[in-house]
Write a protein that holds these residues in place. Structure first.
Motif, mmCIF file in Angstrom:
data_model
loop_
_atom_site.group_PDB
_atom_site.id
_atom_site.type_symbol
_atom_site.label_atom_id
_atom_site.label_comp_id
_atom_site.label_asym_id
_atom_site.label_seq_id
_atom_site.Cartn_x
_atom_site.Cartn_y
_atom_site.Cartn_z
ATOM 1 N N GLY A 1 77.427 32.289 52.066
ATOM 2 C CA GLY A 1 78.699 32.985 51.961
ATOM 3 C C GLY A 1 79.406 32.700 50.654
ATOM 4 N N VAL A 2 80.626 33.207 50.562
ATOM 5 C CA VAL A 2 81.444 33.104 49.361
ATOM 6 C C VAL A 2 82.682 32.267 49.672
ATOM 7 N N ILE A 3 82.945 31.271 48.841
ATOM 8 C CA ILE A 3 84.123 30.425 49.049
ATOM 9 C C ILE A 3 85.384 31.231 48.761
ATOM 10 N N ALA A 4 86.265 31.297 49.757
ATOM 11 C CA ALA A 4 87.511 32.043 49.625
ATOM 12 C C ALA A 4 88.700 31.105 49.405
ATOM 13 N N ILE A 5 88.707 29.975 50.102
ATOM 14 C CA ILE A 5 89.837 29.047 50.043
ATOM 15 C C ILE A 5 89.286 27.626 49.951
ATOM 16 N N ILE A 6 89.951 26.811 49.142
ATOM 17 C CA ILE A 6 89.566 25.409 49.004
ATOM 18 C C ILE A 6 90.714 24.539 49.506
ATOM 19 N N ASP A 7 90.398 23.682 50.470
ATOM 20 C CA ASP A 7 91.360 22.693 50.963
ATOM 21 C C ASP A 7 91.044 21.384 50.246
ATOM 22 N N ARG A 8 91.644 21.192 49.078
ATOM 23 C CA ARG A 8 91.309 20.071 48.196
ATOM 24 C C ARG A 8 91.512 18.694 48.832
ATOM 25 N N PHE A 9 92.473 18.610 49.733
ATOM 26 C CA PHE A 9 92.790 17.321 50.345
ATOM 27 C C PHE A 9 92.484 17.318 51.839
ATOM 28 N N GLY A 10 91.521 18.137 52.238
ATOM 29 C CA GLY A 10 91.140 18.204 53.637
ATOM 30 C C GLY A 10 92.091 19.072 54.441
ATOM 31 N N THR A 11 92.118 18.822 55.739
ATOM 32 C CA THR A 11 92.951 19.611 56.650
ATOM 33 C C THR A 11 93.688 18.659 57.584
ATOM 34 N N ILE A 12 94.467 19.217 58.481
ATOM 35 C CA ILE A 12 95.169 18.404 59.478
ATOM 36 C C ILE A 12 94.162 17.653 60.348
ATOM 37 N N GLU A 13 93.038 18.333 60.659
ATOM 38 C CA GLU A 13 92.023 17.724 61.516
ATOM 39 C C GLU A 13 91.264 16.595 60.823
ATOM 40 N N GLN A 14 91.082 16.690 59.508
ATOM 41 C CA GLN A 14 90.348 15.655 58.778
ATOM 42 C C GLN A 14 90.856 15.589 57.347
ATOM 43 N N SER A 15 91.005 14.380 56.847
ATOM 44 C CA SER A 15 91.507 14.200 55.480
ATOM 45 C C SER A 15 90.564 13.308 54.669
ATOM 46 N N GLU A 16 89.307 13.263 55.088
ATOM 47 C CA GLU A 16 88.322 12.416 54.430
ATOM 48 C C GLU A 16 87.614 13.096 53.268
ATOM 49 N N GLU A 17 87.541 14.441 53.310
ATOM 50 C CA GLU A 17 86.825 15.156 52.259
ATOM 51 C C GLU A 17 87.360 16.575 52.096
ATOM 52 N N VAL A 18 87.011 17.164 50.977
ATOM 53 C CA VAL A 18 87.356 18.553 50.671
ATOM 54 C C VAL A 18 86.717 19.456 51.726
ATOM 55 N N SER A 19 87.405 20.544 52.077
ATOM 56 C CA SER A 19 86.790 21.546 52.947
ATOM 57 C C SER A 19 87.041 22.930 52.366
ATOM 58 N N TYR A 20 86.273 23.884 52.861
ATOM 59 C CA TYR A 20 86.289 25.244 52.328
ATOM 60 C C TYR A 20 86.373 26.256 53.456
ATOM 61 N N ASP A 21 86.988 27.397 53.163
ATOM 62 C CA ASP A 21 86.910 28.565 54.035
ATOM 63 C C ASP A 21 85.935 29.503 53.338
ATOM 64 N N ILE A 22 84.876 29.866 54.047
ATOM 65 C CA ILE A 22 83.764 30.599 53.449
ATOM 66 C C ILE A 22 83.564 31.921 54.185
ATOM 67 N N VAL A 23 83.517 33.024 53.439
ATOM 68 C CA VAL A 23 83.286 34.347 54.001
ATOM 69 C C VAL A 23 81.785 34.634 53.977
ATOM 70 N N VAL A 24 81.232 34.924 55.166
ATOM 71 C CA VAL A 24 79.832 35.333 55.279
ATOM 72 C C VAL A 24 79.834 36.848 55.414
ATOM 73 N N LEU A 25 79.355 37.509 54.382
ATOM 74 C CA LEU A 25 79.432 38.964 54.319
ATOM 75 C C LEU A 25 78.617 39.634 55.413
ATOM 76 N N GLU A 26 77.436 39.093 55.738
ATOM 77 C CA GLU A 26 76.596 39.688 56.784
ATOM 78 C C GLU A 26 77.302 39.689 58.140
ATOM 79 N N ASP A 27 78.092 38.650 58.402
ATOM 80 C CA ASP A 27 78.817 38.534 59.673
ATOM 81 C C ASP A 27 80.202 39.165 59.605
ATOM 82 N N ASN A 28 80.662 39.459 58.388
ATOM 83 C CA ASN A 28 82.034 39.920 58.168
ATOM 84 C C ASN A 28 83.015 38.929 58.813
ATOM 85 N N THR A 29 82.738 37.624 58.572
ATOM 86 C CA THR A 29 83.487 36.548 59.217
ATOM 87 C C THR A 29 83.843 35.470 58.208
#
Length: 88
Positions: free
Chosen positions: A24-52
């Motif tokens: 997929g394609v990286i759409a959003i970068i959570d540089r400092f993690g999320t509320i659920e985890q703050s140990e590492e960077v996370s990404y929101d990734i769009v998978v075009l085949e799934d349209n998700t």
């Protein structure tokens, strides 16, 4: 490393979600993690085949940058706004 993402917005990447490898394609970068985890960077990734968008994919689940060319024209159902964003 927290605060220093390995990948950038619009990178085409391979990643693991629920034991399945996806591309997929990286759409959003959570540089400092999320509320659920703050140990590492996370990404929101769009998978075009799934349209998700897969949210909060931790950096250790991103396997590699995918060097394949992104052929947007083959995704007829993809919203034109997403196609335009990816082209810019």
């Amino acid at each position: 490393m927290i605060g220093k993402p390995k990948y950038k917005e619009k990178d085409f990447v391979d990643f693991v979600f629920n034991g399945l490898e996806k591309t997929g394609v990286i759409a959003i970068i959570d540089r400092f993690g999320t509320i659920e985890q703050s140990e590492e960077v996370s990404y929101d990734i769009v998978v075009l085949e799934d349209n998700t968008m897969y949210k909060h994919i931790v950096e250790t689940d991103v396997l590699r940058k995918n060097e394949s060319s992104l052929e947007l024209d083959k995704y007829n159902d993809l919203a034109s706004s997403i196609k335009e964003w990816l082209r810019t």
